[in-house]
Design a protein around this motif. Structure first.
Motif, PDB file in Angstrom:
ATOM      1  N   PHE A 111       1.031  -1.145  -0.158  1.00 49.83           N
ATOM      2  CA  PHE A 111       0.081   0.161  -0.046  1.00 49.83           C
ATOM      3  C   PHE A 111       0.885   1.300   0.017  1.00 49.83           C
ATOM      4  N   SER A 112       2.202   1.190  -0.160  1.00 51.90           N
ATOM      5  CA  SER A 112       2.871   2.039  -0.026  1.00 51.90           C
ATOM      6  C   SER A 112       2.910   3.519  -0.974  1.00 51.90           C
ATOM      7  N   ASP A 113       2.239   3.042  -2.079  1.00 52.62           N
ATOM      8  CA  ASP A 113       2.112   4.271  -3.077  1.00 52.62           C
ATOM      9  C   ASP A 113       1.068   5.060  -2.786  1.00 52.62           C
ATOM     10  N   PHE A 114       0.262   4.741  -1.614  1.00 47.74           N
ATOM     11  CA  PHE A 114      -1.044   5.852  -1.403  1.00 47.74           C
ATOM     12  C   PHE A 114      -1.371   5.795  -0.050  1.00 47.74           C
ATOM     13  N   SER A 115      -0.716   4.825   0.756  1.00 47.73           N
ATOM     14  CA  SER A 115      -1.361   4.806   2.061  1.00 47.73           C
ATOM     15  C   SER A 115      -0.912   5.891   3.119  1.00 47.73           C
ATOM     16  N   ALA A 116      -0.091   6.808   2.496  1.00 49.16           N
ATOM     17  CA  ALA A 116       0.505   7.781   3.370  1.00 49.16           C
ATOM     18  C   ALA A 116      -0.704   9.074   3.374  1.00 49.16           C
ATOM     19  N   CYS A 117      -1.882   8.607   2.605  1.00 51.89           N
ATOM     20  CA  CYS A 117      -2.885   9.512   2.682  1.00 51.89           C
ATOM     21  C   CYS A 117      -2.645  11.237   2.056  1.00 51.89           C
ATOM     22  N   SER A 118      -1.850  11.265   0.974  1.00 46.16           N
ATOM     23  CA  SER A 118      -1.645  12.397   0.943  1.00 46.16           C
ATOM     24  C   SER A 118      -2.632  13.584   0.679  1.00 46.16           C
ATOM     25  N   SER A 119      -2.387  14.885   1.120  1.00 44.01           N
ATOM     26  CA  SER A 119      -3.544  15.748   1.072  1.00 44.01           C
ATOM     27  C   SER A 119      -4.370  15.809  -0.224  1.00 44.01           C
ATOM     28  N   ASP A 120      -5.604  16.016   0.013  1.00 47.10           N
ATOM     29  CA  ASP A 120      -6.254  16.234  -1.305  1.00 47.10           C
ATOM     30  C   ASP A 120      -6.015  15.248  -2.540  1.00 47.10           C
ATOM     31  N   ILE A 121      -6.152  13.901  -2.155  1.00 47.36           N
ATOM     32  CA  ILE A 121      -5.543  12.814  -2.885  1.00 47.36           C
ATOM     33  C   ILE A 121      -6.416  12.796  -4.304  1.00 47.36           C
ATOM     34  N   SER A 122      -7.437  13.087  -4.023  1.00 54.11           N
ATOM     35  CA  SER A 122      -8.571  12.964  -5.391  1.00 54.11           C
ATOM     36  C   SER A 122      -8.778  14.420  -5.857  1.00 54.11           C
ATOM     37  N   GLY A 123      -8.333  15.461  -5.370  1.00 53.72           N
ATOM     38  CA  GLY A 123      -8.767  16.727  -6.031  1.00 53.72           C
ATOM     39  C   GLY A 123      -7.609  17.240  -6.844  1.00 53.72           C
ATOM     40  N   GLU A 124      -8.028  18.110  -7.688  1.00 54.19           N
ATOM     41  CA  GLU A 124      -7.057  18.807  -8.337  1.00 54.19           C
ATOM     42  C   GLU A 124      -7.158  20.231  -8.264  1.00 54.19           C
ATOM     43  N   LEU A 140      -4.698  15.532   8.488  1.00 52.40           N
ATOM     44  CA  LEU A 140      -3.367  15.053   8.363  1.00 52.40           C
ATOM     45  C   LEU A 140      -2.099  15.712   9.466  1.00 52.40           C
ATOM     46  N   HIS A 141      -2.789  16.573  10.174  1.00 49.67           N
ATOM     47  CA  HIS A 141      -2.058  17.112  11.432  1.00 49.67           C
ATOM     48  C   HIS A 141      -2.981  16.127  12.555  1.00 49.67           C
ATOM     49  N   GLU A 142      -1.927  15.627  13.330  1.00 46.45           N
ATOM     50  CA  GLU A 142      -2.392  14.722  14.343  1.00 46.45           C
ATOM     51  C   GLU A 142      -3.382  15.472  15.485  1.00 46.45           C
ATOM     52  N   VAL A 143      -3.193  16.546  15.756  1.00 43.17           N
ATOM     53  CA  VAL A 143      -4.184  17.316  16.700  1.00 43.17           C
ATOM     54  C   VAL A 143      -5.668  17.568  16.186  1.00 43.17           C
ATOM     55  N   ASN A 144      -5.476  17.674  14.715  1.00 42.68           N
ATOM     56  CA  ASN A 144      -6.813  17.745  14.361  1.00 42.68           C
ATOM     57  C   ASN A 144      -7.628  16.693  14.118  1.00 42.68           C
ATOM     58  N   LYS A 145      -6.913  15.317  13.951  1.00 40.42           N
ATOM     59  CA  LYS A 145      -7.711  13.971  13.866  1.00 40.42           C
ATOM     60  C   LYS A 145      -8.634  13.955  15.299  1.00 40.42           C
ATOM     61  N   LEU A 165      -9.554   6.985   6.666  1.00 38.73           N
ATOM     62  CA  LEU A 165      -8.199   6.044   6.892  1.00 38.73           C
ATOM     63  C   LEU A 165      -7.346   6.886   7.475  1.00 38.73           C
ATOM     64  N   SER A 166      -7.330   8.301   7.376  1.00 40.40           N
ATOM     65  CA  SER A 166      -6.471   9.197   8.197  1.00 40.40           C
ATOM     66  C   SER A 166      -6.867   9.019   9.786  1.00 40.40           C
ATOM     67  N   LEU A 167      -8.030   8.800   9.981  1.00 45.82           N
ATOM     68  CA  LEU A 167      -8.568   8.835  11.266  1.00 45.82           C
ATOM     69  C   LEU A 167      -8.364   7.440  11.916  1.00 45.82           C
ATOM     70  N   ALA A 168      -8.495   6.342  10.991  1.00 45.71           N
ATOM     71  CA  ALA A 168      -8.125   5.208  11.517  1.00 45.71           C
ATOM     72  C   ALA A 168      -6.554   5.009  11.816  1.00 45.71           C
ATOM     73  N   LEU A 169      -5.665   6.000  11.411  1.00 46.69           N
ATOM     74  CA  LEU A 169      -4.616   5.740  12.116  1.00 46.69           C
ATOM     75  C   LEU A 169      -4.363   5.957  13.582  1.00 46.69           C
ATOM     76  N   VAL A 170      -5.231   6.352  14.455  1.00 48.72           N
ATOM     77  CA  VAL A 170      -5.537   6.520  15.516  1.00 48.72           C
ATOM     78  C   VAL A 170      -6.179   5.132  15.973  1.00 48.72           C
ATOM     79  N   GLU A 171      -5.337   4.371  16.703  1.00 44.27           N
ATOM     80  CA  GLU A 171      -5.916   2.761  17.037  1.00 44.27           C
ATOM     81  C   GLU A 171      -7.443   2.861  17.701  1.00 44.27           C
ATOM     82  N   GLU A 172      -7.691   3.713  18.250  1.00 42.78           N
ATOM     83  CA  GLU A 172      -8.982   3.504  19.115  1.00 42.78           C
ATOM     84  C   GLU A 172      -9.999   3.987  17.969  1.00 42.78           C
TER      85      GLU A 172
END
Length: 459
Positions: A107-120, A243-248, A280-287
């Motif tokens: 999943f390394s090509d996109f699992s970092a969940c880059s900002s605005d991944i589907s937007g242009e 993508l900012h941890e506190v914002n999660k 996905l970004s929120l799921a990076l927090v285990e709970e």
């Protein structure tokens, strides 16, 4: 229950070992690979007469297609309440082992969940415009209101300017945008959300500023807006902010998960993709994994996997991969019908989807319901094909999944033999990667043991 004796009428048909298997019935048959017809299919046809006595009583129950949970808010709240009472209990998850080292690299090509991944950016800069933004009939000749003047005005929209301005100088503008999210005008809210989306797109310091400015609680109601552009800008702004941890934490505590699932069910293609990425970004927090599953995210993710674009399927795969690290979500995925499209994707070589699908199948094979569903949906045949024709990594994932399916199941070992799995496994044990060789040898060892047990119990 099927024994390998059932699959080996004639004791010399499959002498397992380093040398390729030979039999009189095979050697006398000329095997050709035709277009669209695999060697597995041909081998299965050759041995069909010999194996037609196999009885597969006790086969796994048929898993139906996608099952939508259709959770009401009250049911969701009840489930979240149950989760809260168990907050101190560790989530049940499959323990990582050496077998799964490097699986996440698929999943390394996109699992970092880059900002605005589907937007242009270019598309965002011109939307909504007077030509394509939805308007009331009475607004035909009225230009869309702007919440901000100066450099954020549409006519002077410039990413170069945004990149060069410090967060301190942006603060008044961000406040105007956040305040405009409360406007009674949908057009003003849409424009404000679009600008916050862009401001949070690439700069981490802007994400901090926007989060601290109180944007999150005002963006969440827009996720249920009937205007598709407003919904899309809001969900993507939240993705970028997450993508900012506190914002999660801010996004989760403000109750965004249920609304993100709503977007995943009802949004445009881009909105669904970005909702999946936000989850996905929120799921990076285990709970958060349990809460996301309890809120009904799995069925619409499976729907995106079935009906989405290539980009949407990748987003769905990545999010499912992350969510299915805990057993309750694995069970939800199986119940939602995830196995059938995953098995189908295993055959899609060259798209980057096959390897990712096999990693998730490996995860689902850790529970009994998942094993049964994979077998019922033809997963063994698909995985044999992947060992024959897949990429180097694909072969590793395929043999690992087959090992999970067959380690404790004599029935599944018999099915693997019937699907012509021995020749490609022998070949893989000779020519595969170090890990693939080891797994192939282990699996062949299981097959050899079952055959010896079957032979010893024969009259």
């Amino acid at each position: 229950m099927v024994s390998l004796e059932d699959s080996h009428t004639g004791s010399n048909r499959f002498p397992l070992g380093r040398n390729y298997y030979t039999t009189s019935s095979v050697s006398s048959s000329k095997i050709h690979r035709h277009s669209g017809r695999s060697m597995r299919t041909i081998r299965s046809s050759i041995f069909q007469d010999d194996n037609n006595s196999c009885s597969f009583a006790g086969s796994a129950p048929r898993v139906s297609g996608c099952v939508s949970e259709n959770l009401t808010d009250s049911v969701v709240d009840m489930r979240l309440g149950e989760l809260a009472t168990r907050a101190n209990k560790a989530a049940v998850s499959s323990s990582p082992t050496d077998d799964f080292l490097d699986l996440s690299q698929a999943f390394s090509d996109f699992s970092a969940c880059s900002s605005d991944i589907s937007g242009e950016l270019q598309r965002l800069a011109c939307l909504p415009s007077a030509e394509n933004a939805p308007k009331n009939e009475s607004d035909e000749n009225t230009p869309e209101p702007e919440p901000c003047m100066g450099f954020l005005q549409r006519e002077t929209f410039s990413t170069e300017i945004i990149e060069s301005i410090s967060p301190e100088d942006l603060q008044p503008t961000v406040k105007i945008c956040v305040d405009s999210l409360q406007s009674p005008s949908v057009a003003v809210k849409r424009s404000a959300a679009a600008k916050l989306r862009l401001l949070a797109k690439n700069r981490a310091d802007n994400r901090v500023l926007i989060g601290e400015s109180g944007a999150v609680p005002s963006l969440i109601p827009l996720l249920r807006c009937s205007d598709p552009w407003t919904q899309e800008h809001a969900v993507t702004a939240l993705l970028n902010l997450s993508l900012h941890e506190v914002n999660k934490v801010l996004i989760t505590n403000a109750g965004a998960i249920k609304s993100l699932v709503y977007v995943l069910k009802t949004g445009t293609e881009t909105s669904k993709q970005n909702a999946a990425c936000a989850l996905l970004s929120l799921a990076l927090v285990e709970e958060n994994k349990s809460s996301i599953g309890a809120c009904g995210a799995i069925p619409p993710l499976v729907s995106l996997l079935l009906n989405g674009s290539t980009r949407g399927k990748k987003d769905a795969l990545t999010t499912l991969y992350k969510l299915c690290s805990i057993n309750p979500n694995k069970e939800r995925a199986v119940s939602a019908g995830a196995v059938k499209p995953l098995v189908t994707l295993v055959a899609e070589q060259g798209t980057g989807l096959a390897e990712k699908a096999m990693v998730i199948l490996s995860s689902l094979a850790a529970i009994e319901e998942g094993k049964d569903a994979i077998v019922e949906e033809g997963g063994i045949a698909a995985l044999v094909e992947a060992i024959e024709d897949g990429s180097v990594k694909g072969k590793e994932f395929a043999v690992l999944t087959l090992l999970q399916l067959c380690a404790d199941s004599v029935r599944n070992r018999g099915l693997l033999v019937r699907e012509g799995g021995i020749p490609p496994l022998v070949a893989l044990s000779q020519t595969g990667s170090v890990r693939a060789k080891h797994k192939a040898e282990t699996l062949l060892g299981y097959l050899r043991e079952s055959r010896q047990e079957a032979s010893s119990s024969s009259p």
